[in-house]
Motif scaffolding. Structure first.
Motif, PDB file in Angstrom:
ATOM      1  N   GLY A 156      -6.564 -13.701  19.698  1.00 31.61           N
ATOM      2  CA  GLY A 156      -5.219 -14.261  19.672  1.00 31.61           C
ATOM      3  C   GLY A 156      -4.309 -13.430  18.481  1.00 31.61           C
ATOM      4  N   ARG A 160      -0.501 -18.743  18.098  1.00 30.89           N
ATOM      5  CA  ARG A 160      -1.431 -18.635  19.276  1.00 30.89           C
ATOM      6  C   ARG A 160      -2.819 -18.315  19.022  1.00 30.89           C
ATOM      7  NH1 ARG A 160       2.499 -20.302  18.447  1.00 30.89           N
ATOM      8  NH2 ARG A 160       3.710 -18.304  18.358  1.00 30.89           N
ATOM      9  N   CYS A 164      -7.210 -19.975  20.129  1.00 27.11           N
ATOM     10  CA  CYS A 164      -8.568 -19.229  20.056  1.00 27.11           C
ATOM     11  C   CYS A 164      -9.439 -20.081  19.119  1.00 27.11           C
ATOM     12  CB  CYS A 164      -8.533 -17.878  19.711  1.00 27.11           C
ATOM     13  SG  CYS A 164      -7.795 -16.678  21.162  1.00 27.11           S
TER      14      CYS A 164
END
Length: 424
Positions: A156, A160, A164
């Motif tokens: 990631g 974002r 993960c």
């Protein structure tokens, strides 16, 4: 960006400032990066879709189970039994992993989803409540199930990457390693810290306050010209945005508007001729024209309407409460973290120490890369080398573990998991 020492009549001043900006940045903003040699052709990759279970929380008294469409790309040309699932950042889609896709697709199967609300992936509708990390982990496992993948390595980027980390924390049975770029792991220990408080410590998080408190206005600004938005954000170390960019709590475009222009007087058209004072950022230096056009078209598909969910306190609070309720803050999954040295948002090496990331990640390897906010695009060769070395170490470790363990059953901590807060 350097400032002119005097104020000029509005129209003349705007023209002079625009010329001044172009001259001052001509060597930085117009030349394509040397890394863009072997251009990526995103339209050559077939897309797949899967209906995934989701929850519509728009009615606080009735959380409605629904299904949403998750769009993804799946490369299966390798002979490896390992799969890497790549999680794109904001703003972005699956193709922002271009340099990693071309580098690793021969050796690993790759799953590259478009997150809910991006490109052709739909969304439950309420951006304020239906975008928790538990929701996104569920989307990832749904894509894996549809692709027939039992376990994957989660890679990631930026916020974002937190997805993960959460995937490895919540579902260590499905995510066996984490590869992350830019942002360290923030364990959900202690009380929730609102975005506005974080921005006091890191002023360039001001844009997140704007996204959180004036979401509709933020979406309107971002959608006025998707290309301009992308070009303003996706910048290299040697092609930085204006110093004031990302600091405002009332507009996204601080630093890109002239002194004479009000923060609220953004152009009403995507045409650069509508507002002479609105600086038009140059092309994305580490993408080919084809790649940039594809990214713009993909982001225009739904606009930014459902993409700001990561920045909203409503979603973050639920995610924090979920993690606190579970109580398993430590991540024992093997992890690689690559930190850029020139990210203008924050000095991530310092943040790593402040939030005690290394104390909560027992198998963490950390590397630095001379890049800004998008190291996988700006310095792909270095990033790919670090990632490959980590992947080789995983294989070596797995071989040793297999030899030592024999036929002994592996540990499973899935029983620690509890439903997301508010869901049943």
């Amino acid at each position: 960006m350097a400032r002119l020492p005097h104020r000029y009549p509005t129209k003349l001043g705007c023209f002079i400032k625009l010329v001044f900006f172009v001259v001052a940045t001509s060597d930085l903003g117009l030349a394509k990066s040397a890394e863009v040699v072997n251009a990526f052709h995103p339209r050559d990759y077939p897309e797949k879709n899967v209906a995934c279970p989701a929850v519509d929380r728009s009615d606080p008294d009735s959380h409605t189970p629904i299904h949403i469409n998750i769009n993804y790309v799946h490369t299966t040309g390798s002979k490896s039994q390992d799969t890497i699932i790549m999680v794109h950042g904001w703003p972005g889609i699956w193709s922002t992993w271009a340099r990693q896709i071309t580098h690793f697709e021969r050796d690993y199967d790759l799953l590259i989803p478009n997150l809910r609300g991006f490109y052709k992936s739909s969304h439950p509708g309420d951006v304020y409540t239906s975008g928790t990390y538990g929701d996104f982990v569920s989307d990832l496992t749904c894509v894996m199930d549809n692709a027939g993948v039992e376990q994957a390595i989660c890679m990631g980027q930026v916020n974002r990457l937190r997805l993960c980390f959460e995937a490895a924390r919540q579902r260590p049975d499905r995510f066996k390693a984490v590869i992350g770029l830019v942002v360290p792991y923030f364990p959900s220990v202690g009380p929730y810290i609102p975005t506005a408080h974080l921005a006091k410590m890191a002023p360039k998080l001001g844009y997140q306050v704007f996204f959180n408190t004036q979401t509709e206005k933020a979406v309107e600004e971002l959608n006025q010209s998707v290309r301009r938005t992308l070009r303003a954000v996706v910048r290299a170390k040697d092609n930085p945005p204006p110093e004031e960019f990302l600091t405002s709590h009332t507009t996204f475009w601080s630093g890109y508007e002239s002194n004479e222009a009000s923060n609220d007087s953004l152009p009403q058209s995507s045409s650069p001729h509508e507002s002479l004072c609105a600086i038009q950022p140059g092309p994305i230096t580490f993408m080919s024209e084809e790649e940039e056009d594809y990214l713009v078209e993909a982001m225009e598909h739904q606009g930014f309407d459902r993409t700001l969910q990561f920045y909203l306190d409503t979603n973050r609070q639920v995610s924090h409460a979920h993690a606190s309720l579970q109580g398993n803050h430590t991540i024992d999954t093997p992890s690689l973290l690559i930190l850029p040295t020139h990210d203008r948002v924050a000095k991530w090496r310092q943040v790593l120490k402040l939030v005690y990331t290394e104390k909560f990640m027992t198998k963490l390897v950390v590397h630095d890369v001379e890049a800004a906010h998008w190291p996988q695009l700006e310095k792909p060769e270095e990033v790919n080398r670090m990632v490959r070395e980590f992947l080789v170490s995983l294989k070596d470790e797995n071989d040793v573990t297999t030899d030592d363990a024999g036929d002994a059953p592996s540990g499973h901590v899935g029983d620690e998991l509890v439903p997301a807060v508010g869901d049943k």
